[in-house]
Design an enzyme around this catalytic site. Structure first.
Site, PDB file in Angstrom:
ATOM      1  N   TYR A  85       0.815  -1.215   0.000  1.00  0.00           N
ATOM      2  CA  TYR A  85       0.000   0.000   0.000  1.00  0.00           C
ATOM      3  C   TYR A  85       0.855   1.274   0.000  1.00  0.00           C
ATOM      4  CZ  TYR A  85      -3.581  -3.459   1.023  1.00  0.00           C
ATOM      5  OH  TYR A  85      -4.399  -4.560   0.950  1.00  0.00           O
ATOM      6  N   ASP A 144       0.587 -12.361   7.801  1.00  0.00           N
ATOM      7  CA  ASP A 144       1.454 -13.314   7.114  1.00  0.00           C
ATOM      8  C   ASP A 144       2.925 -12.929   7.145  1.00  0.00           C
ATOM      9  OD1 ASP A 144       0.084 -15.652   6.138  1.00  0.00           O
ATOM     10  OD2 ASP A 144      -1.188 -14.265   5.040  1.00  0.00           O
ATOM     11  N   HIS A 384       3.942  -6.222  -5.106  1.00  0.00           N
ATOM     12  CA  HIS A 384       2.505  -6.504  -5.107  1.00  0.00           C
ATOM     13  C   HIS A 384       1.729  -5.280  -4.625  1.00  0.00           C
ATOM     14  CE1 HIS A 384       1.929  -6.989  -0.685  1.00  0.00           C
ATOM     15  NE2 HIS A 384       3.212  -7.270  -0.738  1.00  0.00           N
ATOM     16  N   TYR A 465     -11.207  -1.603   1.671  1.00  0.00           N
ATOM     17  CA  TYR A 465     -11.027  -1.460   3.127  1.00  0.00           C
ATOM     18  C   TYR A 465      -9.698  -0.779   3.436  1.00  0.00           C
ATOM     19  CZ  TYR A 465      -7.389  -4.866   4.538  1.00  0.00           C
ATOM     20  OH  TYR A 465      -6.207  -5.506   4.759  1.00  0.00           O
ATOM     21  N   ARG A 466      -8.875  -0.554   2.431  1.00  0.00           N
ATOM     22  CA  ARG A 466      -7.525  -0.040   2.617  1.00  0.00           C
ATOM     23  C   ARG A 466      -7.032   0.346   1.231  1.00  0.00           C
ATOM     24  NH1 ARG A 466      -3.584  -4.228   5.718  1.00  0.00           N
ATOM     25  NH2 ARG A 466      -1.874  -2.850   6.179  1.00  0.00           N
TER      26      ARG A 466
END
Ligand code: ADP
Length: 516
Positions: A85, A144, A384, A465-466
């Protein structure tokens, strides 16, 4: 807001004053890559002008005071490892970033009430080491990848995979430095002598904690986090589904098992591409430049332990309770055509060294093993981004978002890799958009594809959500009820708490008045 020029007058004067206040060793102006967006495309992108490393609440206050004096914005991160993000990079390039990595003490562990009080630099690895070194019998929750901070993850609504895996919901009490330098403690911390501010989350009046998550209203400098007692039995399980056809049926069967607590942790459901990416690179399966074809997906799905969809989940508790729930789950899930269930079982009070990263993470043992997933297209420099929206645990929703994400990614030549994180009544579908950061074209396509999913998803009523820095504004705009009432409300609060607009302008699409 225009990018900030690190050589501009006010930036230079503020930098000098901050350096005098917190010490030259704690101000970085070069080699800032470890504090930026690790997966940035080439060229101009979000990057810090200088990184400030406060060591105390007083340092944080001094930085805010100077920033207010000179009108120089500062962005906050704890570890800055929120990689998919934007990492530690600021929304407005060239501004100061405050990294709280040095404030990394586990202040207290309350064994009786199963709570810990931590500073923002404490990583999941650090809290775990602290618990084991001090002989605590408590378990914690981890995402994770264990290198992020406990506080940063909770504030971003991050998740773990134990029964306390909704990290924000499982915090209690925060200390926050407000933009003007004032210090606020939430909940029972509002008293000067609280008996224990880590057990009851409210005070007598409005509850402020939510205001400091995904926002730019304060810098959180302490937070209470939940732990839980080691269970007698820990039984991680797998469900595999060998077809796409019954994906919706599977979600329908799963929902009641989540709502009634038969499955008490946060399961994760991954598709064949995501499962394969945890173990190796794409070229083992397919060398073509086009999206991975159906027949290859079937070949992956036919590998033992894999499926078109795989769910990892776990049971915790006293032996008869686990045995009962296990039988109930087996009955329900094996009734789905093409579904199979398996379990492992461990003594939770004497947990052996776990080698399987999935078994580790669901027992709250931090790991970095799943970083492998970003190497799907080859090499160490995989990146990612997440396209992540919340929805009910329902067949029609799962199928709708699967088809939407798969089509839009495949149109741009990218594989559809999905990880669905399941909570009590909702699931977050994360399209894990993986790319090779050395491949400029693919990197740009990945950002473009992720952006392209926002509007069609919103039309179906699914909100993110983010969000990555690069589309915070777009995501905020899609929360459009009553002329974007949420954003208008956020702006009113911003103007009141931070009139100079110095704290994290643009975070989550909230801009101070001088930038709107
Ligand atoms: P992690 O430490 O898990 O890597 P980050 O430090 O990258 O997470 O934080 C993620 C986001 O959460 C940041 O971009 C920032 O907006 C917010 N954040 C992190 N730490 C704090 C904090 N202590 N106070 C306020 N906001 C924070």
């Amino acid at each position: 807001m225009e990018d900030m020029n690190p050589n501009g007058d006010s930036f230079a004067v503020a930098l000098e004053a901050i350096t005098a206040a917190i010490g030259a060793d704690n101000v970085l102006t070069q080699d800032l890559a470890d504090h930026g967006d690790p997966f940035a495309p080439p060229g101009e992108w979000y990057r810090p002008g200088a990184v400030l490393l406060p060591g105390s609440v007083e340092d944080v206050q001094a930085i805010l005071r100077i920033a207010n004096e000179h009108g120089t914005p500062i962005w906050t991160s704890s570890q800055g490892r929120n990689k998919g993000y934007g990492g530690g990079a600021p929304r407005v390039s060239g501004t100061f970033t405050v990294s709280l990595r040095r404030m990394n003490k586990v202040i207290e562990v309350d064994e009786e009430n199963c709570m810990a009080l931590v500073e923002p630099g404490v990583r999941f690895f650090d809290l775990y080491d602290h618990l084991r070194k001090t002989g605590s019998r408590l378990w914690m929750s981890v995402p994770d990848l264990g290198a992020g901070s406990v506080i940063g993850n909770a504030l971003e609504h991050g998740v773990g995979y134990t029964p306390i895996g909704d990290h924000f919901a499982n915090h209690c009490g925060m200390e926050v430095v407000l933009p003007d330098g004032d210090i606020l403690r939430t909940g029972m911390g509002g008293m000067s002598n609280p008996h224990n501010w880590l057990i009851y989350p409210y005070s007598c009046g409005p509850s402020w904690d939510g205001m400091f998550s995904q926002s730019n209203y304060g810098i959180v400098t302490k937070m209470g986090v939940s732990l839980f007692p080691a269970p007698e039995v820990y039984a991680p399980g797998w469900f595999t589904l060998d077809n796409e056809e019954h994906f919706g049926t599977f979600l329908e069967v799963l929902r009641p098992l989540m709502i009634d607590g038969t499955i008490s942790n946060q399961p994760m459901i991954i598709n064949a591409v995501c499962a394969a990416s945890a173990f190796g690179e794409r070229k083992q399966w397919y060398e073509g430049a086009d999206p991975i074809p159906e027949e290859v997906l079937d070949r992956i799905a036919a590998t033992p332990g894999f499926g078109r969809w795989v769910m990892r989940f776990a049971l915790y508790g006293d032996e008869p309770v686990v045995a009962h729930n296990r039988a109930k789950i087996e009955r329900a899930l094996t009734a789905i055509p093409g579904g199979a269930v398996s379990f492992d079982q461990y003594d939770g009070w004497n947990l052996p060294e776990l080698t399987n990263p999935h078994h580790r993470v669901q027992a709250g043992v931090p790991s970095m093993a799943l970083d492998q997933m970003t190497r799907w297209y080859g090499g160490e420099e995989g990146g990612h981004i997440g396209f992540s929206c919340a929805m009910p645990i329902a067949g029609k929703d799962g199928v709708a978002i699967r088809d939407l994400a798969r089509n839009l990614l495949n149109e741009r030549g990218l594989d559809y890799s999905a990880a669905i994180i399941v909570g009590r009544r909702s699931m977050i579908h994360v399209a894990l958009v993986v790319f090779d950061t050395k491949d400029d074209q693919q990197t740009r396509e990945a950002y473009a594809a992720t952006k392209a999913m926002l509007e069609p998803a919103a039309k179906l009523g699914y909100g993110e959500y983010r969000s990555h820095l690069d589309f915070m504004d777009e995501v905020a705009a899609l929360y459009d009820f009553n002329d974007n009432a949420q954003r208008r409300f956020a702006e009113k609060i911003k103007d009141c708490l931070d009139p100079n607009g110095i704290l994290s302008p643009g975070k989550q699409g909230i801009w101070p008045a001088n930038c709107r």
